[in-house]
Structure formats: C-alpha cells, structure tokens
Write a protein that holds these residues in place. Structure first.
Motif, PDB file in Angstrom:
ATOM      1  N   TYR A 215       0.480  -3.741   3.336  1.00 56.49           N
ATOM      2  CA  TYR A 215      -0.803  -3.021   3.384  1.00 56.49           C
ATOM      3  C   TYR A 215      -0.542  -2.160   2.236  1.00 56.49           C
ATOM      4  O   TYR A 215       0.365  -1.305   2.095  1.00 56.49           O
ATOM      5  CB  TYR A 215      -1.346  -2.437   4.291  1.00 56.49           C
ATOM      6  CG  TYR A 215      -2.475  -1.431   4.182  1.00 56.49           C
ATOM      7  CD1 TYR A 215      -4.090  -1.897   4.002  1.00 56.49           C
ATOM      8  CD2 TYR A 215      -2.300   0.024   3.744  1.00 56.49           C
ATOM      9  CE1 TYR A 215      -4.922  -1.104   3.697  1.00 56.49           C
ATOM     10  CE2 TYR A 215      -3.442   0.726   3.514  1.00 56.49           C
ATOM     11  CZ  TYR A 215      -4.715   0.137   3.303  1.00 56.49           C
ATOM     12  OH  TYR A 215      -5.755   0.896   2.971  1.00 56.49           O
ATOM     13  N   ASP A 217      -2.452   0.776  -0.518  1.00 52.49           N
ATOM     14  CA  ASP A 217      -4.015   1.530  -1.077  1.00 52.49           C
ATOM     15  C   ASP A 217      -3.449   2.491  -2.199  1.00 52.49           C
ATOM     16  O   ASP A 217      -3.022   3.405  -2.112  1.00 52.49           O
ATOM     17  CB  ASP A 217      -3.975   2.448   0.168  1.00 52.49           C
ATOM     18  CG  ASP A 217      -5.292   3.341   0.062  1.00 52.49           C
ATOM     19  OD1 ASP A 217      -6.147   3.153  -0.859  1.00 52.49           O
ATOM     20  OD2 ASP A 217      -5.475   4.481   0.697  1.00 52.49           O
ATOM     21  N   LEU A 504       2.524   4.991   0.500  1.00 50.96           N
ATOM     22  CA  LEU A 504       2.420   5.343   1.833  1.00 50.96           C
ATOM     23  C   LEU A 504       1.086   6.890   1.734  1.00 50.96           C
ATOM     24  O   LEU A 504       0.598   6.804   2.807  1.00 50.96           O
ATOM     25  CB  LEU A 504       3.661   5.834   2.387  1.00 50.96           C
ATOM     26  CG  LEU A 504       3.570   6.182   3.818  1.00 50.96           C
ATOM     27  CD1 LEU A 504       3.092   5.038   4.652  1.00 50.96           C
ATOM     28  CD2 LEU A 504       5.093   6.355   4.101  1.00 50.96           C
ATOM     29  N   SER A 506      -0.215   9.734   3.004  1.00 53.14           N
ATOM     30  CA  SER A 506      -0.185  10.637   4.290  1.00 53.14           C
ATOM     31  C   SER A 506       0.506   9.846   5.542  1.00 53.14           C
ATOM     32  O   SER A 506       0.804  10.435   6.240  1.00 53.14           O
ATOM     33  CB  SER A 506      -1.460  11.415   4.789  1.00 53.14           C
ATOM     34  OG  SER A 506      -2.297  10.209   5.337  1.00 53.14           O
ATOM     35  N   GLY A 507       0.750   8.536   5.223  1.00 53.78           N
ATOM     36  CA  GLY A 507       1.522   7.845   6.262  1.00 53.78           C
ATOM     37  C   GLY A 507       0.683   7.148   7.186  1.00 53.78           C
ATOM     38  O   GLY A 507       1.289   6.790   8.348  1.00 53.78           O
TER      39      GLY A 507
END
Ligand SMILES: C[S@@+](CC[C@H](N)C(=O)[O-])C[C@H]1O[C@@H](n2cnc3c(N)ncnc32)[C@H](O)[C@@H]1O
Length: 665
Positions: A215, A217, A504, A506-507
């Motif tokens: 995934y 972003d 990633l 803020s994870g």
C-alpha cells in the motif's frame, strides 16, 4: 532590444514563470520546453522576434526548435544569471552536452527511462519546482541501486521499549513453512529509514516475490506547500519518480500479491496509464473511490467556480491472475425493505415481515416496514435472533426449480434441506434468509456480526475527520485512518503475510499490520521526530487503544526492527538542506572537498577560483549548486564497498549488513 531582453520581458508576463522576488524560474521554463508546454510555446509564438528565432517553418507548419531554446536558456550570462555562469564552468556534461540540455528520446514524458535521484524536503526550492532530476546513465544506475550497508539496527519490544541492540534478525523456519516462504526468510517486522528507491532495491535479494500487499500513499502532487515534503513536482518528474519505484516494488510482490496506490484526481489518470504499462492492463483490478472529506469551511470557498473534491482514489493492481481477495462488508445503515417475509419452517409458509413485527410488538399497528430501525436495540435483537427466518425473494436461473416451486402454490419448497447447500423457493422465486447477509464487520470500533453489504469500489463509510491523533502521533492532513488500512490489509492478505509501505509517513500501515497480525516492512526517508512511525509503533507495542485497537482487541506486545541505510553523500545533502546561511554552506563545502564524492567532472580548483561568484548567488541557488555537484551514486554506502576504509563501516554495521543479506552463509 537584444533577444534575451525580449525573451525575459515576454517570460515575465506569465506569473508562473517568475519567482516571488521577480526572477525568472529558469529551470521550470527549461523543463516546460522539454515537455512542449502549450502555454510556453504560445507565449513564444505571440512575439514575432521570438517566433522567428525559436521556430522552424516546415511547409505550413511552425516547429518548435526546442534544442535551440533550451541551449539559449542555459547559455552563459543569460539574464545575468551568474548561477548559470558558475554552473557552466563546472560542467555536468555528457558527450559535450549539458545534462539538462540532453534531450533524451521521449516516449511519453521526458526522462521516462531514466532514474531520477533526489531528496524530498527542499523547503526553499519546492516553489520553483526544482527537484533533483539528474538523469543517470546505465552503469551509474547499477551502482546507485546496489544493495546498501545497514546501520543503527535496533529491536523494539516490550522488554526493550527504547530499542535494544540486536544479535541477528529472526528467520523463523516454522512460520515460513506455514506461509509457504523459504525457511530462511526474515520474519522480523522492519522499519527502514532512507531513500525509498534505494531501500526497495536493497530489499530485493531478501524479499523479491514474497510481499503479499503493497500500500502506498505517495505525495499527491497537490502543489500544496503545507507538507514537510515536496508535494510540487512537475508532471514528468512525478511520473518518473513513481515509475522508478513501482518497477522496483513490482519485483517484491509475490505472484498472489496486490498493490494499492492511493492518490487523488490530480495524477490518477496519468498514474493509471503508467501502472497499466508497469503491471499490465490485464492486471488492473479497479479504482476505489474513498470519501475522504466533507464539504465545509474553507474547502467550499470556490464552490461557484469548481466542483469540490471529496474523494481519494486508490488504484488496485495484482501481480498476476493468482491474486485473490477476502471479500469485505460494511454494516447496513438502514433496514433493506426487500427483506419483507417471515418464514415458518414447520408449516413451510411465509407471512409478511411487517405483520410479524406488529404481532411481536416490535412495531405498532400503523407502522411501515421502513420504520424497522437497524439501530434500535430491540429491533436489532429481533432480526439477529430471527436471521434464518427473515427472507427476501430473488430470481433464480433454474427454470425447472422455479416451475416446481410455482406448482406448490404458496408453499415454501426446500431443496437439500438441512445441508450446507440448502436452497428455498417460494412461488417461483428463490427465498434467501437474512442470515446469508450477516457478516463480520467493524462498526463503532468493535467487530460485530451484523446485517451488511458487500464492499465494492465506493467506500463512503470511513471517518477521515477524527483520526488525526491516531497512534499518538500527529501528521496533519496526510495521515490515513487506521480503519482504511485495516480494510485494505484484510481484503488483500491473510495472517502473517508480508505487507509493505514505502511512503510510510506516520506509520499507519505498519501500526495496523502490527495490530492485526501481519508482518510488515515500512520505508521512510524523513524523520518526523515525535510524530515518527517509530514512536507510533512503540505506542502500539505498549498497547495504545486508538484507531482499530478496540475492534481487534489489541493488547500490546510484539516487536519490530529499525534499520537505516548508511549515508554517505546524503549526510552532506541533509546538512545543506538545513543550512541557514552562506557561512554554513561554505564550511560544508570545505568538508565536502575533504570527504565527499563529487561528480567526476567537478574541478575543485575551479570551484574555489569562482567562489566569489558562488557567494553572490542567493541561498537557494547556493544549496542547489552544492547538491548538484555531489555524486548521487554515493548517497549511501554500497554493500560492495563495505570494506573500503574511506567509508568507515564499523564492525557492528558489518555484522548487521552481513546478517541481513546472509553474506556469511
Ligand atoms: C501522504 S504521506 C503518507 C502518509 C501515510 N500514509 C500515513 O498515514 O501516515 C506521503 C509520504 O511520502 C513521503 N515522500 C514525499 N516525498 C517523497 C520523496 N520524494 N521520496 C520519498 N518519499 C517521499 C513523505 O515523507 C510522506 O511520508
């Protein structure tokens, strides 16, 4: 007027070509010329002198002499741009042509087949759309993408909440056997700090063909300046940036693997074409529209001029046709009045549901079926208890069964009664019980078995408004809700599968993977300090209860390993980016001369001879210059150079690097 003055005057008419302090954005214009930008070309055509100079007439058509224009823009002393003068003395040429002038063969966009290397947080430069877009040749690329030395390895767990030294990475043979991976595959969760392109390549030997879900972003390219990272690439740079990474990511996916790419409408169409090319159009699954905001406040200011954006888009591709999904459901918001029968199994008859509800005093005499309220406790209890008896009718293909059922006249016909493939008919239609629409869903922070509907490609039920502090870290505007990631991870993976996110932030992806029992690999270059993913995962181990914790009954525990790619020239870039003034930059330059790897054609003596010209540049230009002369092949230390004493690789670093790449085996 001299030609360059004419050009300057014309270019300055276009606000996008001028900086806030009135200077020409030369590199933006050059990049636009290389992209055959329509606005730039029409501006040139509007001036007779420029038209004569930069266009060639072929029959009745005017052809843009792009090479000449770019050369003119780059030439010495143009627009009194001492930066160019200085830069030209430095070189940066291949085959006698300046790098930026080389007009490589272009299929869809310039630099498509090149690797673009660079940082991401260039605060001062980003408004001018400057991103390192050095194009690298094949042998340089090979060197750039070689596996890197690893450093600063720590394992975080309940026993070691602040991260402890580690002997070696876990490779749990039993777990690997269970999930069908080679026995010596790393079973630790990994958080890797460093450039994501290089990290992806460093992961290849260990993880190629093993990752079940990626995934990402990435920056949406919103031209919005409020992010810590650069969110203002030009199209071609953004596409090359994505392409380099997606191509590497594809190799990491298993044959059953899936990739979800979260963007918005700005780049979606371009990304779709690019991804079709990378993953194959036959492997395109769908684009999911996710409702990500509600129209209110400043977002609606331009409502008379535009249509307000309310959604994110997630492109989904599979690696191969072997990929499968675990269907997911969302709870119904209101009663579906198609369920309007109530079955009496003994008499094999049915009654209208409304009648039964009134008889049982669930509804009153004048009620309608639509008054049956899914959120009312008594109503909810009734339909859950009677889910096998509340039915709807649907059409069925079998003419034979339909006509048999019709002949029974108001009697329910049950085929395969009591078996798992039991099927009911009523007056020629299939009779389906509500129990087949009860599924496991996450609702109000808990996992329930309830009346639900299949989730397709439109997700409007995830709260994006109240999730900003999930995980105990703050990451304004760019953070995704844990609920979104939980849904994607469940849709695409099973327990212990490997999930990866190389943007990633803020994870979120790793935090959710940790809570729901997937192995994860997260990559991020920027250090977000108190809001970094490492902090968030420490909180997760410590059983923080936000996001999806309650829904998955999260109780804490587990561990992850933190690793960094060992920096070399990147250290200088980091220093340059935060330098506050020329004095600081000059001392960095002094250190660079002694320690850094400079581009092969940079002549240190000449640089020093022209140092006054360098000082005359503005700070952003000075920074850009110093970054440009650093050899981008040496941003991080290559594994193959681990024993080269220049790089000062410690025994500790050698140990973790050997262990990660299994070099001692
Ligand atoms: C939208 S944020 C991801 C947020 C994440 N999904 C979350 O929930 O926290 C985009 C991420 O891409 C990273 N990024 C931005 N520009 C980048 C670049 N040039 N190279 C690598 N990563 C970049 C940023 O550091 C940021 O972490």
């Amino acid at each position: 007027m001299k030609l360059y003055q004419t050009l300057e005057t014309e270019l300055k008419k276009e606000p996008n070509f001028v900086t806030d302090n009135g200077e020409i954005k030369k590199w933006v214009i050059i990049s636009k010329a290389q992209n055959y930008d329509a606005d730039l070309i029409s501006l040139l055509l509007d001036n007779e002198e420029l038209k004569q100079k930069f266009f060639i007439k072929v029959k009745t058509v005017l052809v843009f002499n792009q090479a000449l224009f770019v050369q003119f823009m780059e030439q010495k002393n143009y627009l009194n741009d001492s930066y160019t003068a200085f830069k030209n003395k430095v070189g940066l040429t291949i085959d006698g042509k300046y790098l930026k002038q080389r007009n490589e063969v272009v299929l869809v966009w310039p630099f498509k087949d090149c690797v673009l290397e660079g940082g991401q947080s260039r605060e001062e430069d980003k408004r001018e759309e400057i991103f390192f877009n050095e194009t690298l040749a094949q042998d340089e690329i090979t060197q750039l993408l070689e596996p890197k030395v690893l450093t600063n390895a720590k394992r975080y767990s309940l026993q070691n909440p602040e991260g402890g030294m580690m002997e070696h990475l876990e490779r749990n043979a039993e777990l690997n056997q269970k999930r069908g991976l080679p026995e010596n595959t790393i079973t630790d969760n990994l958080i890797i700090k460093g450039n994501n392109l290089l990290a992806l390549h460093s992961l290849k030997e260990e993880f190629a063909g093993k990752v079940k879900l990626i995934y990402i972003d990435p920056p949406f390219n919103t031209r919005n300046d409020s992010f810590k990272y650069n969110d203002s690439f030009n199209h071609s740079t953004w596409l090359s940036f994505m392409r380099n990474r997606l191509t590497a990511a594809k190799d990491l996916l298993s044959e059953e693997g899936l990739i979800f790419i979260n963007v918005d409408d700005i780049e979606e169409a371009y990304l779709k074409v690019l991804s079709d090319e990378i993953f194959g159009i036959a492997n395109f699954i769908n684009v999911i529209a996710v409702k990500s905001s509600t129209p209110s406040g400043t977002k609606t200011v331009h409502k008379d001029k535009t249509i307000i954006k309310q959604k994110d888009l997630i492109l989904v591709y599979r690696k191969s046709p072997k990929a499968t999904f675990t269907p997911k459901y969302k709870r119904k918001e209101k009663w579906d009045t198609h369920f309007n029968y109530f079955l009496n199994k003994e008499t094999k008859t049915i009654k209208p549901l409304l009648k039964v509800l009134i008889e049982n005093q669930i509804l009153t005499a004048n009620s309608k079926l639509a008054d049956f309220d899914i959120n009312n406790n008594a109503h909810h209890e009734f339909y859950i208890k009677n889910a096998g008896l509340i039915c709807q009718t649907q059409s069925h293909k079998s003419e034979d069964l339909k006509s048999k059922s019709r002949s029974l006249n108001n009697q329910v016909m049950i085929v395969n009664e009591g078996k798992s493939n039991e099927i009911m008919f009523y007056n020629g239609r299939q009779l389906t019980p509500l129990s087949s629409s009860l599924n496991r869903v996450i609702y109000n922070n808990s996992t329930v078995h309830d009346f639900s509907m299949l989730l397709c490609d439109f997700w409007d039920d995830i709260d994006f408004q109240n999730t900003q502090n999930e995980g105990g870290v703050s990451f304004p505007t760019a953070k995704k809700p844990e609920m979104l990631l939980a849904r994607i991870i469940e849709l695409a993976t099973n327990e212990n599968d490997i999930v990866m996110d190389y943007h990633l932030g803020s994870g979120t992806t790793c935090a959710v993977a940790h809570k729901i029992g997937r192995q994860y690999i997260g990559i991020e270059q920027l250090d977000y300090g108190e809001n970094d993913s490492v902090k968030r995962l420490q909180n997760v181990i410590n059983s923080e209860q936000s996001g999806v914790s309650k829904a998955y009954n999260w109780r804490g525990g587990g561990s992850f390993v933190y690793l960094e790619l060992k920096k070399y020239n990147q250290t200088f870039i980091d220093q340059i980016e935060v330098a506050k003034d020329t004095t600081a930059l000059l001392s960095i330059w002094a250190e660079m001369k002694a320690k850094s790897y400079l581009n092969y054609n940079v002549d240190i003596k000449k640089q020093d001879e022209h140092i006054e010209e360098f000082k005359a540049l503005n700070l952003a230009e000075q920074k850009q210059h110093l970054e440009e002369i650093l050899d981008k092949n040496q941003l991080y230390v290559n594994r193959s150079a681990m024993n080269n004493t220049d790089f000062e690789v410690s025994d500790e670093e050698k140990k973790i690097t050997n262990d990660f790449y299994q070099l001692n085996k």
